[in-house]
Design an enzyme around this catalytic site. Structure first.
Site, mmCIF file in Angstrom:
data_model
loop_
_atom_site.group_PDB
_atom_site.id
_atom_site.type_symbol
_atom_site.label_atom_id
_atom_site.label_comp_id
_atom_site.label_asym_id
_atom_site.label_seq_id
_atom_site.Cartn_x
_atom_site.Cartn_y
_atom_site.Cartn_z
ATOM 1 N N SER A 1 29.317 -6.902 -1.795
ATOM 2 C CA SER A 1 28.401 -8.034 -1.776
ATOM 3 C C SER A 1 27.357 -7.938 -2.881
ATOM 4 O O SER A 1 27.688 -7.950 -4.057
ATOM 5 C CB SER A 1 27.754 -8.124 -0.392
ATOM 6 N N ASP B 1 28.946 -15.091 -0.950
ATOM 7 C CA ASP B 1 28.647 -15.565 0.400
ATOM 8 C C ASP B 1 27.150 -15.780 0.607
ATOM 9 O O ASP B 1 26.712 -16.164 1.684
ATOM 10 C CB ASP B 1 29.222 -14.630 1.471
#
Length: 446
Positions: free
Chosen positions: A102, A245
């Protein structure tokens, strides 16, 4: 050691160190393959990744583990995390995997699992995989070994789907948009979607080399995008993180809008349109008190969860809610996606701009935040500073000093060796003193 393997967002760590080794990835693939392959029918898994150099190693090891248990593997290459949720369900796969850490630096990596419904695995499912790791997994017979192949259409399928979430009949003609892809998984998809919808796109962070993901760019470093917005006189800046995301927005003046402001706008608009399920937004304990106050003034409820988008999603599914997220920029809209989706959240914001004719700065300033400060303190391996009497005493003293005029949230990160010290209060001098005392205590015990 598998009881500590899964954190708040899958398995994560420094590449080539436990647990992010090729050996562990192979074992994880085999255990997950055995967990989801419960009969002799054909089974499949989709595997995507971001742009980290270590992704090649982990992808190959996972593929070996899955195929050793008879799973057929579709390799999607670099795609956003939400694309894995979408394509796992769309391709009728039994399990999806995203290889990504991430927003973390390139030296880290991670493995996130998705179930056949496209949602991240529950704690129970992760515990089941961990038990198989401890027990050991027997490989399948030679004639049942799975196959692996590249799935070339993954990016295109996600691009086409993302465009369907934009208001029907509307376009982005006349809008100049800076999009910072963090040299990560969305470096092709995000600019493509925006351009195909008619925008003039100014992409940055779209030259991944395996080691520059999130490096002074993306949602954790919005300064580059803010400077580009001012330089090009853009209407909006969109900052994604390494796996896309998360989202942070930059208005036309260069000011940053975090996930709380974005959620506040979407929740308000959806409530007015009768689209907000349960008239409720789900957010974490990190969301600003100002957001809660704004929603209350509109008759909208706010439910808080622990930190981590998976806990937000669990509460959304349990309560039948369709909007939730985190201040950090995870925006979950289960009408459109099964996990946080930075690009689709950006399209919701852009849809509001197009439909109302209002500027980004007008739309992004939904409420006045209560002053909030967050300080991260790194601790050494083997240390547990939050468990010490000194730190607990400092926290208790801080809570007493703030009283009802503010709040504290002190927690251990689920993805890094950090203690996150957060506080909110209208009295900044008092807040600084309270946080400083707690940080000093944590550092002494770290």
């Amino acid at each position: 050691m598998t009881d500590t393997l899964f954190g708040t967002d899958g398995v994560r760590g420094r590449a080539n160190s436990w647990p992010m080794t090729a050996e562990m990835a192979l074992k994880l693939g085999a255990a997950a393959g055995r967990y989801f392959r419960r009969d002799k029918q054909e089974h499949r898994v989709v595997i995507g990744k971001d742009t980290r150099l270590s992704g090649y190693m982990i992808e190959n090891a996972l593929t070996a583990g899955f195929t050793s248990t008879g799973m057929n593997v579709f390799l999607l290459g670099p795609v956003p995390t939400p694309a894995i949720g979408y394509l796992t369900h769309s391709l009728r796969a039994d399990v999806g995997v995203m290889i990504s850490a991430s927003h973390n630096p390139a030296s880290d990596n991670g493995i996130k699992f998705f179930g056949p419904d496209g949602f991240k695995l529950s704690d129970d499912a992760e515990a089941g995989i961990a038990r198989l790791l401890d027990k050991g997994v027997d490989p399948c017979a030679p004639e049942n070994i799975g196959r692996a192949r590249r799935f070339e259409d993954a990016r295109g399928r996600y691009v086409e789907y993302a465009k369907t979430t934009f208001p029907r009949g509307k376009r982005l003609d006349g809008l100049r948009i800076v999009v910072d892809c963090a040299n990560g998984a969305a470096y092709k998809t995000a600019p493509s979607v925006l351009w195909e919808l008619g925008a003039e796109v100014i992409p940055i962070g779209v030259e991944p080399n395996g080691t520059n993901i999130n490096a002074k760019c993306g949602s954790t470093h919005p300064e580059a995008a803010a400077a580009k917005v001012r330089e090009t006189r853009a209407d909006l800046g969109i900052c994604l993180d390494g796996d896309a995301d998360r989202i942070i927005l930059i208005d036309e003046t260069g000011k940053v809008a975090d996930g709380d402001q974005i959620m506040g706008l979407i929740a308000t608009r959806w409530a007015e349109e009768g689209r907000l399920a349960g008239n409720t937004l789900v957010a974490t304990v990190m969301s600003n008190l100002g957001l809660e106050q704004h929603l209350a003034s509109k008759g909208i409820a706010l439910e808080r969860t622990g930190v981590g988008d998976r806990y937000v999603v669990e509460r959304m599914r349990g309560g039948g809610f369709n909007l939730g997220g985190e201040q950090s920029g995870h925006i979950v809209m289960t009408d459109h996606a099964t996990t946080g989706d930075g690009l689709i959240a950006a399209l919701q914001f852009l849809g509001a701009m197009v439909e109302t004719g209002r500027t980004a700065s007008d739309l992004a300033r939904v409420f006045t935040p209560v002053p909030q400060k967050l300080i991260n303190v790194r601790y050494a391996a083997g240390k547990t500073p939050l468990d010490t009497d000194a730190v607990q005493s400092a926290i208790a003293a801080g809570e007493a000093a703030l009283g009802t005029s503010g709040r504290l949230l002190i927690r251990k990160s689920g993805t890094e060796p950090l203690i996150r010290v957060m506080g909110e209060a209208g009295d900044l001098a008092l807040l600084d003193k309270v946080l400083g005392d707690i940080v000093d205590a944590v550092r002494r015990e770290s």
